[in-house]
Design a protein around this motif. Structure first.
Motif, PDB file in Angstrom:
ATOM      1  N   ILE A  63       0.824  -1.218   0.000  1.00  0.00           N
ATOM      2  CA  ILE A  63       0.000   0.000   0.000  1.00  0.00           C
ATOM      3  C   ILE A  63       0.857   1.267   0.000  1.00  0.00           C
ATOM      4  O   ILE A  63       0.699   2.128  -0.889  1.00  0.00           O
ATOM      5  N   PRO A  64       1.785   1.463   0.956  1.00  0.00           N
ATOM      6  CA  PRO A  64       2.561   2.715   0.913  1.00  0.00           C
ATOM      7  C   PRO A  64       3.515   2.802  -0.268  1.00  0.00           C
ATOM      8  O   PRO A  64       3.655   3.869  -0.878  1.00  0.00           O
ATOM      9  N   THR A  65       4.191   1.693  -0.632  1.00  0.00           N
ATOM     10  CA  THR A  65       5.110   1.766  -1.768  1.00  0.00           C
ATOM     11  C   THR A  65       4.363   1.975  -3.076  1.00  0.00           C
ATOM     12  O   THR A  65       4.847   2.692  -3.965  1.00  0.00           O
ATOM     13  N   GLY A  66       3.178   1.363  -3.212  1.00  0.00           N
ATOM     14  CA  GLY A  66       2.388   1.588  -4.416  1.00  0.00           C
ATOM     15  C   GLY A  66       1.906   3.015  -4.532  1.00  0.00           C
ATOM     16  O   GLY A  66       1.965   3.626  -5.612  1.00  0.00           O
ATOM     17  N   VAL A  67       1.453   3.579  -3.429  1.00  0.00           N
ATOM     18  CA  VAL A  67       0.980   4.968  -3.441  1.00  0.00           C
ATOM     19  C   VAL A  67       2.137   5.927  -3.700  1.00  0.00           C
ATOM     20  O   VAL A  67       2.019   6.879  -4.486  1.00  0.00           O
ATOM     21  N   VAL A  68       3.290   5.690  -3.070  1.00  0.00           N
ATOM     22  CA  VAL A  68       4.446   6.568  -3.268  1.00  0.00           C
ATOM     23  C   VAL A  68       4.936   6.510  -4.705  1.00  0.00           C
ATOM     24  O   VAL A  68       5.331   7.537  -5.282  1.00  0.00           O
ATOM     25  N   ALA A  69       4.910   5.312  -5.323  1.00  0.00           N
ATOM     26  CA  ALA A  69       5.347   5.201  -6.717  1.00  0.00           C
ATOM     27  C   ALA A  69       4.450   6.026  -7.643  1.00  0.00           C
ATOM     28  O   ALA A  69       4.950   6.755  -8.503  1.00  0.00           O
ATOM     29  N   GLY A  70       3.143   5.920  -7.476  1.00  0.00           N
ATOM     30  CA  GLY A  70       2.247   6.730  -8.291  1.00  0.00           C
ATOM     31  C   GLY A  70       2.350   8.210  -7.986  1.00  0.00           C
ATOM     32  O   GLY A  70       2.307   9.056  -8.894  1.00  0.00           O
ATOM     33  N   TRP A  71       2.507   8.534  -6.713  1.00  0.00           N
ATOM     34  CA  TRP A  71       2.634   9.927  -6.294  1.00  0.00           C
ATOM     35  C   TRP A  71       3.900  10.569  -6.848  1.00  0.00           C
ATOM     36  O   TRP A  71       3.871  11.699  -7.350  1.00  0.00           O
TER      37      TRP A  71
END
Length: 470
Positions: free
Chosen positions: A283-291
């Motif tokens: 969840i956090p790594t996926g969101v950070v990658a898109g962000w």
């Protein structure tokens, strides 16, 4: 009393009363060796990860220039970043190939996709409509290399490196890809001018230069040619030399028998602890990658230029890579402390994400919105999130051992890209006000911290390497 007569014992009487039972396994000796060529293998793999990350993040840092040169819209920019997560759709096929055919065959296929994709992007077609389709297709092919590039680092480290070097090798192989995306923040804005770029001239300060569209397109073409050339050289190097495994394993764990493909999937899906830590990672790594892929679009309302946004994204990712390798080396020296390290990192990431989100709402929170605050909060966020990735990978392997490393990390990287894809999909629906992206970032870090706090760690692979005689 008379003397007793002395007699010799028979062969059967000399047998021990408590002999070994048939159910006791006999431990066969494992002959292990660490080869110097492991550093060459790690270097080749890391360079491929570097280029895959750079190609994936080519367009976000120069989104204003790309809009002028190729008539891209904000939806196009989001889609170009989205093709990376979309490439993970056939991840089960790539994990099966890695498990059955080994690392060399999987990496050759991934590198072929990268060469073909970067070649399609760099074709000098005059028609902008055809050119846009080729660029989108090239980004998708580069995304198809993602399942192997992002999932194989733990497999590579277990196959080639000793137990006291595994976490470090995993950190280098997994974080160099993020370093490639960081360098695109640097090289893109420096090589490709923005449509309305502010420069310093000898006579006038802060002079605004309106660059010609053809000049911007030529500079983008130069970047595409350079990336294609570097990937072609790496493909040739992997084709000439990249063995799947060394002649002798480096440890007991590397030589041990693993579960089958189907048994591995069933074991992971039925393991509640693995599901907890997989969500805490993805969840956090996926969101950070898109962000981070659309960081320039997020910072544009704050009047941050394309070059400044590129430097912020660059230093945040570089800080995470350097700190991640250092923390992995620390984890190699004191084993069995992975959960504590993750708790500290995710707590720092939650604080940094909250600081950045509230700073972007300076009209409401009255926090100072300056380059210093944006740089500091983004760099801290990148350090804490990116440096946690190799620690997560090592804890995944320990939790579900003897599931093969490639299958384990294939599942979690698929989940991470799934959340990245969902985030970017919503971005294509709501491309105007991006404040919600910052709140998603903060919420993902806090949620991951709570999951790690309730996670119960175990070290099955480490126990095998430490307590079984080699």
């Amino acid at each position: 009393m008379g003397a007793t007569e002395s007699t010799e014992s028979t062969e059967s009487e000399r047998e021990p009363l408590l002999g070994p039972t048939q159910s006791e396994p006999s431990i066969q000796p494992v002959y292990s060796r660490v080869y110097g060529r492991r550093w060459l293998v790690l270097t080749l793999f890391s360079l491929l990860g570097f280029m895959q990350g750079m190609v994936w993040n080519s367009w976000g840092p120069i989104q204003n220039s790309a809009k002028r040169a190729f008539e891209f819209s904000s939806t196009d920019i989001a889609l170009l970043v989205l093709w990376g997560p979309v490439g993970f759709c056939p991840w089960l096929l790539f994990m099966w190939l890695m498990d059955k055919k080994g690392l060399r065959s999987s990496l050759l296929l991934a590198t072929f996709f990268m060469v073909l994709g970067s070649g399609l992007r760099s074709l000098p077609i005059t028609s902008l409509q055809v050119r846009r389709w080729l660029i989108h297709g090239g980004q998708l092919l580069n995304g198809l290399a993602g399942p192997t590039i992002m999932s194989a680092p733990p497999l590579l480290s277990t196959t080639w490196f000793a137990p006291d070097q595994r976490a470090t090798a995993t950190a280098v192989a997994s974080l160099v890809g993020y370093l490639g995306s960081a360098c695109s923040f640097l090289f893109g804005p420096l090589l490709v001018p923005a449509p309305n770029e502010t420069t310093i001239s000898p006579s006038l300060f802060n002079q605004v230069v309106n660059w010609d569209t053809n000049h911007i397109r030529d500079r983008i073409q130069l970047v595409l040619y350079a990336e294609f050339a570097m990937i072609a050289v790496l493909f040739t190097a992997v084709l000439l030399y990249f063995p799947s495994r060394p002649p002798l394993p480096p440890s007991v764990a590397a030589a041990s028998q693993r579960l089958s493909y189907r048994s591995s999937i069933c074991r992971m899906l039925s393991n509640l602890r693995f599901i907890m830590i997989a969500l805490a990672y993805s969840i956090p790594t996926g969101v950070v990658a898109g962000w981070s892929g659309v960081l320039d679009m997020i910072l544009t309302p704050a009047r941050v230029s394309q070059v400044d946004a590129g430097w912020i994204g660059f230093w945040s990712t570089v800080g995470g890579c350097v700190f991640g390798v250092a923390m992995a080396r620390f984890a190699d020296s004191i084993r069995g402390m992975l959960k504590l390290i993750l708790v500290l990192m995710l707590a720092g990431a939650s604080l940094a994400a909250t600081w950045f989100t509230l700073t972007c709402l300076s009209s409401v929170t009255h926090l100072p919105l300056t380059k210093a605050t944006l740089y500091t909060s983004c760099i801290l966020l990148g350090i804490f999130i990116n440096s946690s990735i190799p620690i997560f990978f090592e804890l995944f392997i320990e939790t579900v051992y003897p599931v093969p490393e490639g299958i384990t990390c294939g599942v979690v990287t698929f989940l991470g890209n799934l959340f990245t894809g969902l985030l970017l999909f919503f971005l294509t629906c709501y491309p105007t006000d991006l404040t919600w992206l910052n709140w998603c970032l903060t919420g993902s870090c806090v949620f991951s911290l709570l999951l790690i706090l309730f996670f119960r760690e175990s070290y099955d692979r480490l126990y095998l390497d430490v307590f079984v005689s080699v």
